[in-house]
Design a protein around this motif. Structure first.
Motif, PDB file in Angstrom:
ATOM      1  N   LEU A 187      45.997  35.167  36.912  1.00 33.94           N
ATOM      2  CA  LEU A 187      46.409  34.877  38.281  1.00 33.94           C
ATOM      3  C   LEU A 187      47.801  34.274  38.400  1.00 33.94           C
ATOM      4  O   LEU A 187      48.389  34.291  39.485  1.00 33.94           O
ATOM      5  N   VAL A 188      48.344  33.730  37.307  1.00 36.01           N
ATOM      6  CA  VAL A 188      49.692  33.144  37.410  1.00 36.01           C
ATOM      7  C   VAL A 188      50.740  34.187  37.781  1.00 36.01           C
ATOM      8  O   VAL A 188      51.852  33.834  38.198  1.00 36.01           O
ATOM      9  N   SER A 189      50.409  35.458  37.663  1.00 34.56           N
ATOM     10  CA  SER A 189      51.353  36.516  38.048  1.00 34.56           C
ATOM     11  C   SER A 189      51.207  36.911  39.517  1.00 34.56           C
ATOM     12  O   SER A 189      51.985  37.725  40.021  1.00 34.56           O
ATOM     13  N   VAL A 190      50.243  36.327  40.211  1.00 39.40           N
ATOM     14  CA  VAL A 190      50.007  36.643  41.619  1.00 39.40           C
ATOM     15  C   VAL A 190      50.808  35.687  42.500  1.00 39.40           C
ATOM     16  O   VAL A 190      50.814  34.482  42.263  1.00 39.40           O
ATOM     17  N   PRO A 191      51.509  36.191  43.519  1.00 34.80           N
ATOM     18  CA  PRO A 191      52.281  35.322  44.412  1.00 34.80           C
ATOM     19  C   PRO A 191      51.424  34.184  44.977  1.00 34.80           C
ATOM     20  O   PRO A 191      50.301  34.403  45.414  1.00 34.80           O
ATOM     21  N   GLY A 192      51.962  32.980  44.938  1.00 34.16           N
ATOM     22  CA  GLY A 192      51.246  31.824  45.438  1.00 34.16           C
ATOM     23  C   GLY A 192      50.387  31.137  44.403  1.00 34.16           C
ATOM     24  O   GLY A 192      49.864  30.048  44.645  1.00 34.16           O
ATOM     25  N   CYS A 193      50.237  31.769  43.235  1.00 32.95           N
ATOM     26  CA  CYS A 193      49.389  31.210  42.178  1.00 32.95           C
ATOM     27  C   CYS A 193      50.196  30.766  40.957  1.00 32.95           C
ATOM     28  O   CYS A 193      49.645  30.654  39.862  1.00 32.95           O
ATOM     29  N   HIS A 194      51.477  30.551  41.121  1.00 32.59           N
ATOM     30  CA  HIS A 194      52.293  30.148  39.988  1.00 32.59           C
ATOM     31  C   HIS A 194      52.473  28.632  39.908  1.00 32.59           C
ATOM     32  O   HIS A 194      53.302  28.140  39.146  1.00 32.59           O
ATOM     33  N   ASP A 206      58.744  29.092  33.841  1.00 31.66           N
ATOM     34  CA  ASP A 206      60.116  29.559  33.994  1.00 31.66           C
ATOM     35  C   ASP A 206      61.035  28.388  34.322  1.00 31.66           C
ATOM     36  O   ASP A 206      60.608  27.228  34.319  1.00 31.66           O
ATOM     37  N   GLU A 207      62.307  28.693  34.608  1.00 31.14           N
ATOM     38  CA  GLU A 207      63.291  27.644  34.826  1.00 31.14           C
ATOM     39  C   GLU A 207      63.013  26.823  36.087  1.00 31.14           C
ATOM     40  O   GLU A 207      63.487  25.698  36.229  1.00 31.14           O
ATOM     41  N   ARG A 208      62.208  27.350  37.001  1.00 28.05           N
ATOM     42  CA  ARG A 208      61.850  26.606  38.213  1.00 28.05           C
ATOM     43  C   ARG A 208      60.595  25.770  38.022  1.00 28.05           C
ATOM     44  O   ARG A 208      60.160  25.077  38.943  1.00 28.05           O
ATOM     45  N   GLY A 209      60.002  25.866  36.846  1.00 34.34           N
ATOM     46  CA  GLY A 209      58.769  25.135  36.595  1.00 34.34           C
ATOM     47  C   GLY A 209      57.530  25.898  37.019  1.00 34.34           C
ATOM     48  O   GLY A 209      56.418  25.376  36.966  1.00 34.34           O
ATOM     49  N   HIS A 210      57.689  27.159  37.432  1.00 33.09           N
ATOM     50  CA  HIS A 210      56.555  27.979  37.834  1.00 33.09           C
ATOM     51  C   HIS A 210      55.873  28.580  36.603  1.00 33.09           C
ATOM     52  O   HIS A 210      56.535  28.901  35.610  1.00 33.09           O
ATOM     53  N   GLY A 237      43.674  38.859  42.773  1.00 30.66           N
ATOM     54  CA  GLY A 237      42.844  38.849  41.573  1.00 30.66           C
ATOM     55  C   GLY A 237      41.480  39.461  41.858  1.00 30.66           C
ATOM     56  O   GLY A 237      40.882  39.209  42.911  1.00 30.66           O
ATOM     57  N   PHE A 238      40.976  40.263  40.942  1.00 31.75           N
ATOM     58  CA  PHE A 238      39.685  40.932  41.104  1.00 31.75           C
ATOM     59  C   PHE A 238      38.929  40.911  39.776  1.00 31.75           C
ATOM     60  O   PHE A 238      39.512  40.682  38.718  1.00 31.75           O
ATOM     61  N   CYS A 239      37.639  41.163  39.856  1.00 33.78           N
ATOM     62  CA  CYS A 239      36.825  41.303  38.640  1.00 33.78           C
ATOM     63  C   CYS A 239      35.926  42.517  38.812  1.00 33.78           C
ATOM     64  O   CYS A 239      35.355  42.717  39.891  1.00 33.78           O
ATOM     65  N   TYR A 240      35.821  43.354  37.796  1.00 33.33           N
ATOM     66  CA  TYR A 240      34.850  44.437  37.849  1.00 33.33           C
ATOM     67  C   TYR A 240      34.013  44.432  36.576  1.00 33.33           C
ATOM     68  O   TYR A 240      34.517  44.218  35.482  1.00 33.33           O
ATOM     69  N   THR A 241      32.718  44.608  36.761  1.00 36.03           N
ATOM     70  CA  THR A 241      31.796  44.649  35.622  1.00 36.03           C
ATOM     71  C   THR A 241      30.936  45.901  35.766  1.00 36.03           C
ATOM     72  O   THR A 241      30.574  46.290  36.880  1.00 36.03           O
ATOM     73  N   ILE A 242      30.616  46.508  34.655  1.00 44.85           N
ATOM     74  CA  ILE A 242      29.779  47.704  34.653  1.00 44.85           C
ATOM     75  C   ILE A 242      28.647  47.505  33.669  1.00 44.85           C
ATOM     76  O   ILE A 242      28.871  47.112  32.517  1.00 44.85           O
ATOM     77  N   ASP A 243      27.419  47.734  34.119  1.00 42.80           N
ATOM     78  CA  ASP A 243      26.252  47.617  33.253  1.00 42.80           C
ATOM     79  C   ASP A 243      25.507  48.952  33.240  1.00 42.80           C
ATOM     80  O   ASP A 243      25.208  49.511  34.304  1.00 42.80           O
ATOM     81  N   PHE A 244      25.243  49.453  32.070  1.00 48.60           N
ATOM     82  CA  PHE A 244      24.423  50.661  31.934  1.00 48.60           C
ATOM     83  C   PHE A 244      23.677  50.521  30.607  1.00 48.60           C
ATOM     84  O   PHE A 244      24.294  50.509  29.541  1.00 48.60           O
TER      85      PHE A 244
END
Length: 274
Positions: A138-145, A177-181, A260-267
């Protein structure tokens, strides 16, 4: 801003840069800090730009304001004590503790500097909670840095976010980064199918999938079905699911980091053999 508080020897310089990094286009961070620690904004400016010093009690509140981890908090208080010391001998005592904490951090950093994959010990921590994997991506998502952004997005305490980020930074999965993000680091993590952590990894995210059932959202998709099929068709179904995963991975590869998303598959078969 430097990548870690442990790279600073002057607590005032650290605070000036940390407050600037928190602003993100907004104003009034000094006022918010002053309100949090119980003093006037003018006094905060007087300390940061002059000869006055914060007390240890104010330093403890500052630790909570920035959601410092335990080691970060201890380091910050030693910086204040060193700056406030009235004699060289007393300052030397605190500086020795500062040096010790710095060395501990830098030894860990050096040990992991060129590591591209994680040790089993690091994996055990990473897969102990879904927080680590979620914050890592999530650190790569805007607002989550930032710590606050991640805390608000995931709905978990900022102190927990700080703890997780410190670990992720230490093993190279997250950097600043240099801004502390915060941003995704250079270390990669891959879990082999026979890893002892694989069960915990799947359990973490399936528990989150179960919790999402209680949240009504048109964006979510949940599907469960119990079927009967021939063994040959079962193999075909498995191939379809694997193909779907490959198609998803191809889409994700070039997709912008917006959410951010999560996907799970069960078979799996229902028969209990043996």
């Amino acid at each position: 801003m430097k990548s870690s508080i442990f790279e600073y020897s002057d607590y005032k310089k650290y605070l000036r840069e940390a407050l600037k990094a928190r602003m993100e286009g907004k104003r009034g961070e000094r006022s918010r800090l002053a309100l949090f620690i119980g003093c006037h904004t003018a006094y905060v400016s007087q300390v940061l730009n002059g000869g006055a010093h914060f007390s240890l009690e104010q330093g403890e509140r500052i630790n909570r304001f920035f959601a410092h981890s335990k080691e970060q908090s201890l380091f910050f208080l030693f910086l204040i004590q060193s700056a406030r010391a009235g004699t060289a001998a007393l300052r030397a005592i605190f500086d020795e503790q500062i040096y010790s904490l710095k060395e501990k951090q830098f030894v860990l950093k050096d040990r992991l500097e060129f590591k591209k994959t994680l040790t089993r010990e690091d994996q055990a921590t990473f897969y102990s909670s879904w927080h680590y994997g979620a914050i890592h991506v999530l650190v790569s998502v805007p607002g989550c840095h930032t710590q606050r952004g991640l805390s608000d997005y995931l709905g978990i305490p900022i102190q927990r976010v700080t703890e997780v980020l410190q670990f992720l930074q230490g093993i190279g999965l997250v950097a600043r980064d240099e801004r502390g993000h915060f941003k995704v680091g250079t270390t990669h993590i891959h879990l082999e199918h026979n890893s002892p952590m694989i069960s915990k990894h799947h359990t973490n995210w399936r528990l989150q999938a179960m919790q999402s059932l209680d949240q009504v959202s048109t964006r979510d998709l949940h599907y469960s079905s119990v079927i009967t099929a021939s063994r040959a068709d079962a193999d075909q179904i498995r191939e379809i699911l694997v193909g779907a995963i490959e198609r998803i991975r191809a889409v994700v590869k070039d997709s912008r980091d917006e959410d951010g998303f999560c996907y799970t598959i069960d078979f799996f078969g229902l028969a209990k053999h043996g």
